[in-house]
Structure formats: C-alpha cells, structure tokens
Write an enzyme that holds these catalytic residues in place. Sequence first.
Site, short mmCIF file in Angstrom:
data_model
loop_
_atom_site.label_atom_id
_atom_site.label_comp_id
_atom_site.label_asym_id
_atom_site.label_seq_id
_atom_site.Cartn_x
_atom_site.Cartn_y
_atom_site.Cartn_z
N ARG A 12 0.82 -1.22 0.00
CA ARG A 12 0.00 0.00 0.00
C ARG A 12 0.85 1.27 0.00
O ARG A 12 0.41 2.32 -0.40
CB ARG A 12 -0.95 0.01 1.20
CG ARG A 12 -1.87 -1.18 1.29
CD ARG A 12 -2.66 -1.40 0.00
NE ARG A 12 -3.68 -2.44 0.16
CZ ARG A 12 -3.47 -3.74 0.01
NH1 ARG A 12 -2.27 -4.20 -0.33
NH2 ARG A 12 -4.46 -4.60 0.19
N THR A 134 17.85 19.19 25.95
CA THR A 134 18.22 18.14 24.99
C THR A 134 17.98 18.61 23.56
O THR A 134 18.77 18.32 22.66
CB THR A 134 17.47 16.83 25.29
OG1 THR A 134 17.57 16.56 26.70
CG2 THR A 134 18.07 15.66 24.54
N CYS A 171 17.37 26.73 11.62
CA CYS A 171 17.53 25.75 12.69
C CYS A 171 16.71 26.21 13.90
O CYS A 171 16.11 27.30 13.88
CB CYS A 171 19.00 25.53 13.03
SG CYS A 171 19.75 26.76 14.11
N CYS A 174 17.74 29.55 15.15
CA CYS A 174 17.36 30.68 14.28
C CYS A 174 16.00 31.23 14.75
O CYS A 174 15.78 32.43 14.81
CB CYS A 174 17.18 30.25 12.83
SG CYS A 174 18.67 29.86 11.93
N CYS A 187 3.85 18.23 30.18
CA CYS A 187 2.67 17.38 30.31
C CYS A 187 2.42 17.03 31.77
O CYS A 187 1.37 16.54 32.14
CB CYS A 187 2.78 16.15 29.43
SG CYS A 187 4.21 15.14 29.75
N CYS A 247 22.61 33.68 13.28
CA CYS A 247 22.23 32.62 14.23
C CYS A 247 23.48 32.09 14.95
O CYS A 247 24.50 31.82 14.32
CB CYS A 247 21.53 31.49 13.50
SG CYS A 247 21.28 30.03 14.50
ZN LIG Z 1 20.26 28.64 12.96
#
Ligand SMILES: [Zn+2]
Length: 343
Positions: A12, A134, A171, A174, A187, A247
């Site tokens: 599929r 992270t 990124c 940025c 959460c 950046c």
């Molecule tokens: Zn950047």
Amino acid sequence: MTKRNFKERYSRQILFGGIGAEGQERLAAGRVAILGCGATGSAVASLLARAGVGTLRIIDRDYVEASNLQRQSLFDEQDAAESLPKAVAAARNIAAFNSAITVEPRVEDAAPANISQLLEGIQVILDGTDNYETRYLVNDYAVKSGVPWVYAAAVGSYGITMNILPGTNACLACIFPEMPRGMVATCETSGILNTAVNAVASIAATEAMKMLIGGDALKHVRKTLWSFDVWTNDHAEISAATPRPDCRACGRRDFVHLAGEGRPHITMCGRNSVQIHERSRPIDFAEMQQRLQTHGMVRHNEFVLKFWREPYEMTLFPDGRAIIKGTTDIGVARSLYARFVGS
Ligand SMILES: [Zn+2]
C-alpha cells in the site's frame, strides 16, 4: 524477508506515488534515531517501524510507568509492572509487529559527552524529548554534523513541529535564539491529549520519510514551524525557509550546548523526580540488592533496580544513573543517593 514478501507487506505504500518501489527500498535502507521514547517518540517509532524504516535507534533514559499508558502507545501494562526501560520495551513491542527491521535500544541520557556516539551513523534524528536542554543539544549536534532533524513537541491539546535541514533552512536556534526558561508548560503541569501527540507524530514521521527517500520527495519537505491545537483548532505556520545569518548555531557555528554549557549535572525530569548521574562506575544489581534490602523494599531485573524507602522511590540503571521519585529537591535526592548508592 524475501523480495516477494517485502513487496506484499509494503504494497500500500509502494502503490502511493510519492514512495513507489524505489522509495520503499530507501526506507528499508534508512537509519533513524528517535531521541526520547515517551508519547511522541512512541508514536513516531511505531509509525516508522510499520512503514518499514530499516534501522531505528531508540534512545531513552526512563522506564515505563502506569501513568504513561494513556498516551505512550508502544507500551503495555506488563512493561509498567516490570518497570522496563522504555527503549527496551519499545524494541520488544516493535519486534512483535515488524521483526524484519533492526531496532537498537539505548538506555541512556543524551548529554554533551555521549551525543556523538549515540547519534553516530544516523541519517535523520526525530525529537521525542520532553525538554529544551536536549533539543538545543541535538540542534547543535545536527547543525555541526549536517544531519537533518525533526523538532516535535506536544503539550495539552497543542502540537508543534519543524524540520531542520542544516544549511538549507532555519535551525531551532534561528527561530528561538534563547532556550525557553522558567515556567515552561509540560505534560506534568498542563496534561496532554494523546490525539495531540498522534497529530504531531504523524506530521513529523511523514517529514522524516520524505528526507529518507530524498530526490523529488525533498521538494515536499515543509519549511515552516507548524503548530496546531486539536481542541480549539487554532493553527499557525511561520516561515523557517532561510537560516538567520547571525544565528548562534548555524550562522556563527558556536555550539555552546555541545560544549556542555547550559546543562546542569543533575537534571529535573519535569515531574516529582530528580535524576542523578554522579557515579562513573557501573552497578552490580545483585550486590546492590543485598546491601539495600535491610533499608527498604528492593527488587531488580536485568535492566533496572527499584528501591522503595518511604516516601521515595529510587530507580537505578546499570551505569549508575538514578531517578529518584518523591522529591524535586536536588539536595534531598543527592543525599539519598550518597547514602544508599555511594560514589
Ligand atoms: Zn540557525
């Protein structure tokens, strides 16, 4: 798997014009890392495993708990009862529905010291983390190494995602030069709908498939920061088509997060727990069980050792890392660790 079985299994997807037989082969040759296997990571891993991505490296520092089961679709009650590390449980559960792909479970906490080793040889990184420390570490690694990554997050009824193709589009730094600090909704504080998780995971997994297939599929990789609220139906897209020249990460190539700045030694898990990673020696679970059993209830399997000492619950991993539940006070957690585990 024989060629015929392969064609049948993925028929599929092969029928779908954007993938075809060639695209399916590229997925089969694909090497993806899923960093963090909570709600978003589970959903992404499940979708990519079913889609036939050949190698999935699942990296997670945590273990399965009953409160995860509402939204973390790769786990079941047995995994929670055994406190299995999420990476190990994910690998087992994926093997039950796709035994032909390779899943590499890594029970580790991503940090500046091990990020290169954890992500070595990976083509696309998918964000399943629950914290910005992270994410900024991954962004620095990805920009420096030129590896694409897909940022994805969900909280409450809201999901947000963006594709980072280093050198091609913006990124994470940025768009958000500063890491969000202070009161960031998680959460644990705002709750979370499993439907918001699945919405953002579906978008992120599809984008990753386009990156793995390459060629014409790359034309369809979204170049915006996309967000959607499944409850209010509010949605927004902002352009992320071009890198910002000034950046810090992709412009000035100053990789502070990779250098280890901005990451405390002890990380809060964003819930009533503290993670401690202060010991460099591995732990012998059998010996530790002997030592701890006079101080409280203790049990272990090959992956984790759990020790209950009211009102705390300590989960130890073989590398010496611990998650201490029942406090957010780093001092309390450290002294418990020093007293019962040692250095
Ligand atoms: Zn950047």
